[in-house]
Design a protein around this motif. Structure first.
Motif, PDB file in Angstrom:
ATOM      1  N   UNK A  97       0.843  -1.204   0.000  1.00 35.39           N
ATOM      2  CA  UNK A  97       0.000   0.000   0.000  1.00 35.39           C
ATOM      3  C   UNK A  97       0.880   1.257   0.000  1.00 35.39           C
ATOM      4  N   UNK A  98       0.394   2.276  -0.651  1.00 35.83           N
ATOM      5  CA  UNK A  98       1.185   3.507  -0.784  1.00 35.83           C
ATOM      6  C   UNK A  98       0.555   4.656  -0.023  1.00 35.83           C
ATOM      7  N   UNK A  99       1.427   5.585   0.356  1.00 35.49           N
ATOM      8  CA  UNK A  99       0.936   6.740   1.127  1.00 35.49           C
ATOM      9  C   UNK A  99       0.529   7.874   0.179  1.00 35.49           C
ATOM     10  N   UNK A 100      -0.166   8.866   0.759  1.00 37.37           N
ATOM     11  CA  UNK A 100      -0.573  10.055   0.004  1.00 37.37           C
ATOM     12  C   UNK A 100       0.633  10.694  -0.686  1.00 37.37           C
ATOM     13  N   UNK A 101       1.712  10.906   0.060  1.00 37.03           N
ATOM     14  CA  UNK A 101       2.851  11.614  -0.555  1.00 37.03           C
ATOM     15  C   UNK A 101       3.481  10.779  -1.674  1.00 37.03           C
ATOM     16  N   UNK A 113      -6.529  -0.249  -1.570  1.00 37.49           N
ATOM     17  CA  UNK A 113      -6.388  -0.638  -2.985  1.00 37.49           C
ATOM     18  C   UNK A 113      -7.469  -0.005  -3.865  1.00 37.49           C
ATOM     19  N   UNK A 114      -8.698   0.093  -3.348  1.00 40.66           N
ATOM     20  CA  UNK A 114      -9.776   0.703  -4.151  1.00 40.66           C
ATOM     21  C   UNK A 114      -9.497   2.174  -4.425  1.00 40.66           C
ATOM     22  N   UNK A 115      -9.058   2.897  -3.402  1.00 39.87           N
ATOM     23  CA  UNK A 115      -8.742   4.321  -3.571  1.00 39.87           C
ATOM     24  C   UNK A 115      -7.623   4.492  -4.590  1.00 39.87           C
ATOM     25  N   UNK A 116      -6.632   3.624  -4.492  1.00 35.83           N
ATOM     26  CA  UNK A 116      -5.480   3.685  -5.397  1.00 35.83           C
ATOM     27  C   UNK A 116      -5.931   3.463  -6.848  1.00 35.83           C
ATOM     28  N   UNK A 117      -6.755   2.439  -7.037  1.00 28.57           N
ATOM     29  CA  UNK A 117      -7.241   2.120  -8.400  1.00 28.57           C
ATOM     30  C   UNK A 117      -8.049   3.287  -8.974  1.00 28.57           C
ATOM     31  N   UNK A 118      -8.973   3.796  -8.162  1.00 28.37           N
ATOM     32  CA  UNK A 118      -9.823   4.885  -8.641  1.00 28.37           C
ATOM     33  C   UNK A 118      -8.987   6.120  -8.966  1.00 28.37           C
ATOM     34  N   UNK A 119      -8.037   6.445  -8.065  1.00 25.32           N
ATOM     35  CA  UNK A 119      -7.178   7.614  -8.290  1.00 25.32           C
ATOM     36  C   UNK A 119      -6.456   7.498  -9.631  1.00 25.32           C
TER      37      UNK A 119
END
Ligand code: GLN
Length: 279
Positions: free
Chosen positions: A1-5, A52-58
């Motif tokens: 998982x990755x952070x905002x920055x 993961x969902x937020x990452x994909x959508x972003x």
């Protein structure tokens, strides 16, 4: 998982490679949208991990941006005069320079004035809805040739609870209105010439409605219709306030040479931008 920055840095460099305008701001606005937070929150919580969902959508949104699609269309909204407007590809994205028109309306009319006005080529409705919102006793005609645009303008009117004081009319800029009936006509007509259109940024030319931008070979074609329409429909005390291209003041002045009081007002960037005229 990755952070905002981390994801911001990744998205920004991807958008830079794709050569889109404002890669950093675009990435921040899209991430704030996905996370349902403000841009400031992104700075205060740089270590927050994306699901993961937020990452994909972003990255789905970032991919659209990478094709040049404007952020406002991806988000479906744009702020104008501190009000939020729904937008889609059928309407022009409201521009900050167009806010000059509202500033001028506020200079000329006190808030308790019952302004009867028309907005020629309303698009998203940003001008008509903002005037109706600022002037609780006003009544306006919001006119556009595009039914798809009128749908968006109506949604915006409902969102700001002014739908009962606006009538939406599907017609072109020169349509017949009641003579000597209006206190104010505002308009941001198409004013890009064919040659300028071929030099427009791909983000504008490919995504924004050509019908709302392109005028004709000269760029000033619509002002003759606006002049005739306004001369007929404004009361003797009324104002026309019209946006124009920053190199069009000479030609526009010529079209309005028979009017008693003609001024060209600059926008915040210092460019000639708005015609103010009285019959
Ligand atoms: N009146 C709308 C605006 O100012 C739309 C203008 C247009 O479509 N030319 O953004």
């Amino acid at each position: 998982m990755r952070s905002i920055s981390e994801v911001l840095a990744q998205a920004q460099s991807y958008l830079s490679i794709k050569d889109v305008d404002s890669p950093r701001l675009s990435a921040q606005l899209l991430l704030a949208h996905v996370l349902g937070c403000s841009r400031t929150d992104l700075y205060t919580r740089p270590d927050r991990l994306l699901t993961p969902d937020e990452y994909r959508l972003f990255f789905k949104l970032i991919d659209r941006r990478a094709q040049g699609e404007p952020v406002a269309y991806i988000l479906g909204q744009k702020e104008f005069y501190s009000l939020n407007f729904k937008v889609n590809s059928h309407v022009l994205i409201p521009r900050p320079e167009t806010e000059t028109i509202i500033d001028l309306v506020c200079d000329f009319f006190p808030k308790e004035k019952k302004i009867i006005f028309a907005d020629l080529g309303t698009g998203s409705g940003c001008l008509a809805v903002t005037i109706a919102y600022l002037y609780p006793l006003s009544f306006g005609l919001a006119i556009d040739i595009s039914t798809q645009a009128l749908k968006i303008a109506m949604l915006n009117a409902s969102q700001h609870k002014v739908q009962n004081r606006l009538a939406f009319i599907c017609a072109d800029l020169g349509t017949t209105l009641k003579p000597c009936s209006l206190d104010l006509i505002v308009t941001n007509p198409p004013y890009i010439s064919e040659q300028e259109f071929s030099n427009l940024s791909h983000e504008v030319a490919k995504f924004e409605p050509q019908q709302a931008l392109l005028s004709g070979p000269a760029g000033v074609e619509f002002y003759a219709d606006i002049e005739r329409q306004s001369r007929e429909c404004l009361k003797s005390t009324g104002f026309l306030i019209a946006e124009m291209g920053y190199r069009q003041s000479k030609e526009v002045r010529k079209i309005f040479s028979s009017w008693s009081d003609v001024r060209i007002v600059k926008d915040l960037a210092g460019h000639d931008r708005v015609l103010v005229a009285r019959v």
